[in-house]
Design an enzyme around this catalytic site. Structure first.
Site, PDB file in Angstrom:
ATOM      1  N   ASP A   1      -4.554   1.178  -2.039  1.00 45.17           N
ATOM      2  CA  ASP A   1      -5.127  -0.141  -1.711  1.00 45.17           C
ATOM      3  C   ASP A   1      -5.277  -0.974  -2.979  1.00 45.17           C
ATOM      4  O   ASP A   1      -4.979  -2.180  -2.993  1.00 45.17           O
ATOM      5  CB  ASP A   1      -6.491   0.023  -1.040  1.00 45.17           C
ATOM      6  CG  ASP A   1      -6.385   0.412   0.426  1.00 45.17           C
ATOM      7  OD1 ASP A   1      -5.266   0.378   0.979  1.00 45.17           O
ATOM      8  OD2 ASP A   1      -7.422   0.750   1.025  1.00 45.17           O
TER       9      ASP A   1
ATOM     10  N   GLU B   1      -5.791   7.008  -1.027  1.00 46.01           N
ATOM     11  CA  GLU B   1      -5.756   5.796  -0.208  1.00 46.01           C
ATOM     12  C   GLU B   1      -6.422   4.628  -0.931  1.00 46.01           C
ATOM     13  O   GLU B   1      -5.930   3.498  -0.899  1.00 46.01           O
ATOM     14  CB  GLU B   1      -6.445   6.049   1.138  1.00 46.01           C
ATOM     15  CG  GLU B   1      -5.717   7.019   2.044  1.00 46.01           C
ATOM     16  CD  GLU B   1      -4.300   6.597   2.354  1.00 46.01           C
ATOM     17  OE1 GLU B   1      -4.061   5.383   2.563  1.00 46.01           O
ATOM     18  OE2 GLU B   1      -3.416   7.462   2.390  1.00 46.01           O
TER      19      GLU B   1
ATOM     20  N   HIS C   1       0.840  -1.203   0.000  1.00 37.82           N
ATOM     21  CA  HIS C   1       0.000   0.000   0.000  1.00 37.82           C
ATOM     22  C   HIS C   1       0.875   1.253   0.000  1.00 37.82           C
ATOM     23  O   HIS C   1       0.631   2.191  -0.771  1.00 37.82           O
ATOM     24  CB  HIS C   1      -0.909  -0.015   1.228  1.00 37.82           C
ATOM     25  CG  HIS C   1      -1.611   1.273   1.489  1.00 37.82           C
ATOM     26  ND1 HIS C   1      -2.869   1.568   0.992  1.00 37.82           N
ATOM     27  CD2 HIS C   1      -1.231   2.379   2.195  1.00 37.82           C
ATOM     28  CE1 HIS C   1      -3.221   2.777   1.377  1.00 37.82           C
ATOM     29  NE2 HIS C   1      -2.250   3.295   2.117  1.00 37.82           N
ATOM     30  N   GLU C   2       1.905   1.281   0.859  1.00 37.17           N
ATOM     31  CA  GLU C   2       2.790   2.454   0.926  1.00 37.17           C
ATOM     32  C   GLU C   2       3.566   2.640  -0.378  1.00 37.17           C
ATOM     33  O   GLU C   2       3.739   3.763  -0.853  1.00 37.17           O
ATOM     34  CB  GLU C   2       3.761   2.304   2.108  1.00 37.17           C
ATOM     35  CG  GLU C   2       3.099   2.260   3.472  1.00 37.17           C
ATOM     36  CD  GLU C   2       2.323   3.528   3.786  1.00 37.17           C
ATOM     37  OE1 GLU C   2       2.708   4.607   3.291  1.00 37.17           O
ATOM     38  OE2 GLU C   2       1.313   3.424   4.507  1.00 37.17           O
TER      39      GLU C   2
ATOM     40  N   HIS D   1       1.507   4.330  -2.992  1.00 36.95           N
ATOM     41  CA  HIS D   1       1.505   5.794  -2.952  1.00 36.95           C
ATOM     42  C   HIS D   1       2.657   6.352  -3.797  1.00 36.95           C
ATOM     43  O   HIS D   1       2.492   7.341  -4.527  1.00 36.95           O
ATOM     44  CB  HIS D   1       1.647   6.293  -1.511  1.00 36.95           C
ATOM     45  CG  HIS D   1       0.382   6.215  -0.715  1.00 36.95           C
ATOM     46  ND1 HIS D   1      -0.785   6.810  -1.119  1.00 36.95           N
ATOM     47  CD2 HIS D   1       0.101   5.622   0.483  1.00 36.95           C
ATOM     48  CE1 HIS D   1      -1.732   6.598  -0.213  1.00 36.95           C
ATOM     49  NE2 HIS D   1      -1.220   5.872   0.756  1.00 36.95           N
TER      50      HIS D   1
END
Length: 411
Positions: free
Chosen positions: A356, A352, A274-275, A278
């Site tokens: 995801d 976000e 997930h990070e 980004h």
């Protein structure tokens, strides 16, 4: 009472009551019965504990914000900012030194008022719910380090900003914009290397299953990173987290040791996916660009306030000054900041969902859902907040919203 002072007071009052209204709506959502949509996430005992934690924090927040609101009203009505400016002008003639002394005294006064609340939150509320792992020695040392860091970094930045506005005329805000942008970029690149070690130890993640899994996924995702660190977050709190920082060769993944203790390997990889999402979706770069333009607009608008004698009089002063201009501007800008904050929150929640979805693209939906559940329950997060409260304040979608979106991707 000047028009500016009336407007300033109205903004402070309306802002306080609006934020308390949203908090009230959030409190009303609390119930001793587990909502159907949370069934299977919280058991009855943990849910009751979560509701109590949220209630205690909400009531404490109401108390602290009410006290700070009343203090601010008194300060404005009594012209304390102007009074302090007049006192300091009897001893200081240099504008840079005057501004540093003014904000130094305001910062110290604010710290004296807020410290008892911070202490109570840490050693009473967080202690009661078994989150606090900090000792009193660590707490006070953190306060001292934070104080010194703020005085040094804040002093340098403020001194340069005042000098720009005093010496460079109409285009001073452009130079100030450049300074703040460079400082922000520096902090993005070196925060984890310079600032974090003042408070926490970071050690390279040791060889083993977890590091192999992270490096394997990073290679698969085309995200080469060797700087994987573990931070001793457990010395202060049992709450878990992870973050990614830096660019290029300065890229660094930092795992809280609590995260490693709470999640299994697949769940940690999913959280990091997930990070990395980004980064891959350019969210970090987007955030920096938006922040740079936002800062430029603020500094330009601020420059229009600094020579306004009526604003200085409204705050109890007798002549325009950099520090009185900043205080008045920060309050008058509140309604615009609220509107910008709404769009910022919407944009952040969209990011976000995209991050995801990036993790889900590698088949990590279920490990990510499982990891998010564990983190939410472990931290007693409010999984059923008021929608209006979410709209205004939440930078992340709720857990239930994220779960629904991930399962739609899988289906």
């Amino acid at each position: 009472m000047s028009t500016y002072l009336i407007v300033i007071l109205l903004i402070v009052i309306l802002d306080f009551f609006w934020t308390q209204y949203l908090s009230y709506r959030n409190r009303k959502r609390m119930s001793p019965e587990i909502p159907a949509q949370l069934d299977g996430i919280y058991d009855k005992q943990e849910y009751a504990r979560q509701q109590e934690y949220q209630k205690v924090n909400s009531r404490f927040g109401l108390l602290t914000s009410s006290i700070m609101f009343l203090i601010m009203l008194l300060v404005l009505l009594l012209g304390v900012f102007g009074w302090l400016d007049e006192i300091l002008r009897q001893y200081i003639t240099n504008e840079v030194t005057l501004t540093l002394a003014f904000f130094g005294i305001v910062y110290i006064a604010n710290s004296i008022i807020s410290l008892p609340f911070d202490y109570y939150a840490t050693f009473v509320i967080e202690e009661r719910f078994c989150f606090n792992k900090s000792t009193k020695a660590v707490f006070w040392l953190d306060q001292l380090k934070g104080f010194i860091l703020t005085i040094v970094l804040g002093g340098i930045i403020f001194a340069l900003l005042v000098w720009f506005y005093e010496a460079l005329g109409d285009y001073a805000w452009l130079y100030a914009w450049g300074l703040v942008t460079l400082f922000s970029l520096f902090m993005t690149l070196f925060y984890s290397n310079i600032i974090v070690p003042l408070f926490n130890k970071q050690t390279p993640l040791e060889e083993g299953e977890l590091r192999d899994a992270i490096e394997s996924f990073s290679k698969k995702a085309g995200f080469a990173v060797k700087n994987i660190y573990v931070m001793d977050a457990s010395k202060r709190s049992s709450k878990a987290n992870a973050y990614f920082t830096g660019f290029g060769a300065k890229k660094r993944i930092v795992l809280f040791d609590t995260l490693i203790n709470d999640l299994d390997t697949n769940e940690i990889v999913a959280v990091l996916a997930h990070e990395i999402g980004h980064y891959k979706k350019k969210h970090t770069l987007q955030g920096m660009v938006i922040s740079v333009f936002y800062t430029g607009i603020i500094l330009f608008l601020l420059s229009l306030f600094l020579d306004n004698e009526e604003i200085a009089i409204a705050l109890g002063g007798t002549e325009p000054s950099f520090h009185l201009g900043i205080i008045a501007f920060s309050i008058l800008f509140t309604p615009i900041s609220l509107i910008i904050g709404i769009f910022s929150s919407i944009h952040s929640r969209m990011n976000e969902y995209q991050a995801d979805a990036y993790a889900a693209g590698f088949g990590l939906s279920e490990p990510l859902i499982s990891g998010l559940k564990k983190l939410s329950v472990k931290s007693l997060s409010n999984l059923n907040p008021d929608p209006l409260y979410v709209f205004f304040y939440y930078s992340h979608p709720t857990l239930l919203q994220r779960m629904d979106a991930l399962r739609k991707i899988d289906s």
